[in-house]
Design a protein around this motif. Structure first.
Motif, PDB file in Angstrom:
ATOM      1  N   LEU A  71      -8.356  37.968 -10.262  1.00 24.05           N
ATOM      2  CA  LEU A  71      -8.676  38.899  -9.185  1.00 24.05           C
ATOM      3  C   LEU A  71      -9.263  38.143  -7.990  1.00 24.05           C
ATOM      4  CD1 LEU A  71      -8.886  41.808  -8.147  1.00 24.05           C
ATOM      5  CD2 LEU A  71     -11.123  41.929  -9.238  1.00 24.05           C
ATOM      6  N   LEU A  72     -10.193  37.221  -8.250  1.00 26.74           N
ATOM      7  CA  LEU A  72     -10.777  36.421  -7.170  1.00 26.74           C
ATOM      8  C   LEU A  72      -9.713  35.574  -6.476  1.00 26.74           C
ATOM      9  CD1 LEU A  72     -14.150  35.298  -8.794  1.00 26.74           C
ATOM     10  CD2 LEU A  72     -13.821  36.952  -6.935  1.00 26.74           C
ATOM     11  N   LEU A  73      -8.799  35.011  -7.247  1.00 28.00           N
ATOM     12  CA  LEU A  73      -7.714  34.219  -6.661  1.00 28.00           C
ATOM     13  C   LEU A  73      -6.884  35.088  -5.718  1.00 28.00           C
ATOM     14  CD1 LEU A  73      -5.532  31.558  -8.276  1.00 28.00           C
ATOM     15  CD2 LEU A  73      -4.419  33.417  -7.077  1.00 28.00           C
ATOM     16  N   HIS A  74      -6.575  36.315  -6.133  1.00 27.69           N
ATOM     17  CA  HIS A  74      -5.770  37.207  -5.302  1.00 27.69           C
ATOM     18  C   HIS A  74      -6.527  37.667  -4.051  1.00 27.69           C
ATOM     19  CE1 HIS A  74      -2.985  37.304  -8.692  1.00 27.69           C
ATOM     20  NE2 HIS A  74      -2.091  37.640  -7.773  1.00 27.69           N
ATOM     21  N   VAL A  75      -7.819  37.908  -4.188  1.00 29.87           N
ATOM     22  CA  VAL A  75      -8.621  38.288  -3.020  1.00 29.87           C
ATOM     23  C   VAL A  75      -8.666  37.122  -2.026  1.00 29.87           C
ATOM     24  CG1 VAL A  75     -10.970  38.849  -2.240  1.00 29.87           C
ATOM     25  CG2 VAL A  75      -9.977  40.044  -4.207  1.00 29.87           C
ATOM     26  N   ALA A  76      -8.895  35.909  -2.540  1.00 27.76           N
ATOM     27  CA  ALA A  76      -8.922  34.725  -1.677  1.00 27.76           C
ATOM     28  C   ALA A  76      -7.560  34.503  -1.033  1.00 27.76           C
ATOM     29  CB  ALA A  76      -9.342  33.493  -2.485  1.00 27.76           C
ATOM     30  N   PHE A  77      -6.494  34.652  -1.817  1.00 26.08           N
ATOM     31  CA  PHE A  77      -5.149  34.469  -1.269  1.00 26.08           C
ATOM     32  C   PHE A  77      -4.867  35.508  -0.183  1.00 26.08           C
ATOM     33  CE2 PHE A  77      -0.598  35.408  -1.175  1.00 26.08           C
ATOM     34  CZ  PHE A  77      -0.111  34.153  -0.811  1.00 26.08           C
ATOM     35  N   ALA A  78      -5.256  36.761  -0.421  1.00 24.77           N
ATOM     36  CA  ALA A  78      -5.036  37.814   0.586  1.00 24.77           C
ATOM     37  C   ALA A  78      -5.774  37.479   1.882  1.00 24.77           C
ATOM     38  CB  ALA A  78      -5.485  39.170   0.048  1.00 24.77           C
ATOM     39  N   ALA A  79      -6.994  36.967   1.769  1.00 20.65           N
ATOM     40  CA  ALA A  79      -7.762  36.602   2.962  1.00 20.65           C
ATOM     41  C   ALA A  79      -7.097  35.432   3.694  1.00 20.65           C
ATOM     42  CB  ALA A  79      -9.197  36.247   2.566  1.00 20.65           C
ATOM     43  N   ILE A  80      -6.674  34.427   2.935  1.00 18.00           N
ATOM     44  CA  ILE A  80      -6.005  33.271   3.539  1.00 18.00           C
ATOM     45  C   ILE A  80      -4.692  33.696   4.199  1.00 18.00           C
ATOM     46  CG2 ILE A  80      -4.812  31.099   2.996  1.00 18.00           C
ATOM     47  CD1 ILE A  80      -6.991  30.695   0.801  1.00 18.00           C
ATOM     48  N   ALA A  81      -3.933  34.543   3.506  1.00 18.61           N
ATOM     49  CA  ALA A  81      -2.648  35.000   4.051  1.00 18.61           C
ATOM     50  C   ALA A  81      -2.855  35.817   5.317  1.00 18.61           C
ATOM     51  CB  ALA A  81      -1.894  35.818   3.002  1.00 18.61           C
ATOM     52  N   THR A  82      -3.829  36.700   5.307  1.00 13.38           N
ATOM     53  CA  THR A  82      -4.104  37.522   6.489  1.00 13.38           C
ATOM     54  C   THR A  82      -4.496  36.644   7.677  1.00 13.38           C
ATOM     55  OG1 THR A  82      -4.800  39.371   5.094  1.00 13.38           O
ATOM     56  CG2 THR A  82      -5.517  39.408   7.400  1.00 13.38           C
ATOM     57  N   ALA A  83      -5.403  35.703   7.428  1.00 15.63           N
ATOM     58  CA  ALA A  83      -5.848  34.814   8.506  1.00 15.63           C
ATOM     59  C   ALA A  83      -4.698  33.940   9.005  1.00 15.63           C
ATOM     60  CB  ALA A  83      -7.001  33.939   8.018  1.00 15.63           C
ATOM     61  N   THR A  84      -3.893  33.441   8.077  1.00  9.59           N
ATOM     62  CA  THR A  84      -2.778  32.568   8.449  1.00  9.59           C
ATOM     63  C   THR A  84      -1.733  33.305   9.273  1.00  9.59           C
ATOM     64  OG1 THR A  84      -3.107  31.228   6.471  1.00  9.59           O
ATOM     65  CG2 THR A  84      -0.966  31.065   7.528  1.00  9.59           C
ATOM     66  N   LEU A  85      -1.419  34.517   8.890  1.00 10.86           N
ATOM     67  CA  LEU A  85      -0.387  35.271   9.604  1.00 10.86           C
ATOM     68  C   LEU A  85      -0.892  35.875  10.906  1.00 10.86           C
ATOM     69  CD1 LEU A  85       1.371  36.965   6.561  1.00 10.86           C
ATOM     70  CD2 LEU A  85       2.201  35.042   7.926  1.00 10.86           C
ATOM     71  N   ALA A  86      -2.200  36.153  10.974  1.00 12.95           N
ATOM     72  CA  ALA A  86      -2.750  36.773  12.180  1.00 12.95           C
ATOM     73  C   ALA A  86      -3.137  35.752  13.248  1.00 12.95           C
ATOM     74  CB  ALA A  86      -3.974  37.615  11.819  1.00 12.95           C
ATOM     75  N   ALA A  87      -3.375  34.534  12.844  1.00 16.22           N
ATOM     76  CA  ALA A  87      -3.831  33.509  13.797  1.00 16.22           C
ATOM     77  C   ALA A  87      -2.720  33.145  14.783  1.00 16.22           C
ATOM     78  CB  ALA A  87      -4.280  32.266  13.034  1.00 16.22           C
ATOM     79  N   PRO A  88      -3.075  32.952  16.030  1.00 12.57           N
ATOM     80  CA  PRO A  88      -2.083  32.541  17.035  1.00 12.57           C
ATOM     81  C   PRO A  88      -1.815  31.036  16.936  1.00 12.57           C
ATOM     82  CG  PRO A  88      -4.219  32.816  18.075  1.00 12.57           C
ATOM     83  CD  PRO A  88      -4.382  33.194  16.635  1.00 12.57           C
ATOM     84  N   LEU A  89      -1.092  30.652  15.902  1.00 10.62           N
ATOM     85  CA  LEU A  89      -0.783  29.238  15.668  1.00 10.62           C
ATOM     86  C   LEU A  89       0.555  28.877  16.304  1.00 10.62           C
ATOM     87  CD1 LEU A  89      -1.715  29.097  11.866  1.00 10.62           C
ATOM     88  CD2 LEU A  89      -3.107  28.312  13.785  1.00 10.62           C
ATOM     89  N   PRO A  90       0.748  27.612  16.658  1.00  9.12           N
ATOM     90  CA  PRO A  90       2.032  27.191  17.219  1.00  9.12           C
ATOM     91  C   PRO A  90       3.115  27.005  16.144  1.00  9.12           C
ATOM     92  CG  PRO A  90       0.547  25.331  17.110  1.00  9.12           C
ATOM     93  CD  PRO A  90      -0.250  26.539  16.684  1.00  9.12           C
ATOM     94  N   VAL A  91       2.792  27.355  14.908  1.00  6.74           N
ATOM     95  CA  VAL A  91       3.729  27.215  13.787  1.00  6.74           C
ATOM     96  C   VAL A  91       4.484  28.537  13.625  1.00  6.74           C
ATOM     97  CG1 VAL A  91       3.909  26.759  11.310  1.00  6.74           C
ATOM     98  CG2 VAL A  91       2.148  25.607  12.668  1.00  6.74           C
ATOM     99  N   PRO A  92       5.817  28.502  13.540  1.00  4.87           N
ATOM    100  CA  PRO A  92       6.579  29.751  13.359  1.00  4.87           C
ATOM    101  C   PRO A  92       6.150  30.510  12.097  1.00  4.87           C
ATOM    102  CG  PRO A  92       8.061  27.939  13.872  1.00  4.87           C
ATOM    103  CD  PRO A  92       6.706  27.338  13.639  1.00  4.87           C
ATOM    104  N   THR A  93       6.247  31.809  12.157  1.00  6.41           N
ATOM    105  CA  THR A  93       5.839  32.667  11.050  1.00  6.41           C
ATOM    106  C   THR A  93       6.523  32.287   9.743  1.00  6.41           C
ATOM    107  OG1 THR A  93       5.497  34.488  12.590  1.00  6.41           O
ATOM    108  CG2 THR A  93       5.699  35.067  10.275  1.00  6.41           C
ATOM    109  N   GLY A  94       7.790  31.957   9.797  1.00 11.58           N
ATOM    110  CA  GLY A  94       8.525  31.617   8.579  1.00 11.58           C
ATOM    111  C   GLY A  94       7.946  30.417   7.853  1.00 11.58           C
TER     112      GLY A  94
END
Length: 158
Positions: free
Chosen positions: A9-32
């Protein structure tokens, strides 16, 4: 709650937070590429947890889900390439014909959630109940994915 359940459960919560931050951040890396990195992270983190904790059940589930996830490319490809009812926008990542490569490992995430929840909540002594729980969780994940995936730009029904 068992220690492995808590850790998963902790792994999934951490992964969800990392995924949300990674996808929401305005990074110069394409979404794919971000999605591919996240899928690889998940597909390494969960087996690492299984092997670290020495849990045969979780190991078995992962070893079953990895190839299943890869084979799930076939219906996605059929729906996108032949039927035309599914569209995978060009997200800048590598593709296999009409499908992003990340899809080959992405199915592991919802399928593990459904399988693990069905096993834990359904009860080992009642496989029929486990199947019903896993099916309901899977249906909920599927419906949620179909609703939210177009907002992320992963895929969209046509």
């Amino acid at each position: 709650m068992r220690p492995l359940d808590r850790d998963l459960l902790l792994l999934h919560v951490a992964f969800a937070a990392i995924a949300t931050a990674t996808l929401a951040a305005p990074l110069p890396v394409p979404t794919g590429w971000r999605v591919l990195g996240l899928v690889l992270l998940y597909d390494v983190a969960v087996p690492a947890l299984a092997w670290t904790r020495g849990d045969d059940r979780l190991r078995s589930m992962i070893l079953f889900l990895w190839p299943l996830s890869v084979f799930m490319l076939l219906p996605d490809w059929f729906l996108s390439s032949n039927v035309g009812s599914l569209v995978f926008p060009d997200d800048g990542a590598p593709r296999l014909d009409t499908i992003p490569v990340a899809m080959g490992g992405m199915w592991t995430i919802p399928l593990l959630a459904a399988l693990w929840t069905g096993w834990r909540l359904g009860g080992e002594d009642y496989p029929g109940r486990s199947t019903l729980v896993a099916g309901r969780v899977g249906l909920g994940i599927f419906l949620g994915s179909e609703i939210f995936a177009p907002f992320v730009g992963l895929w969209e029904p046509k």
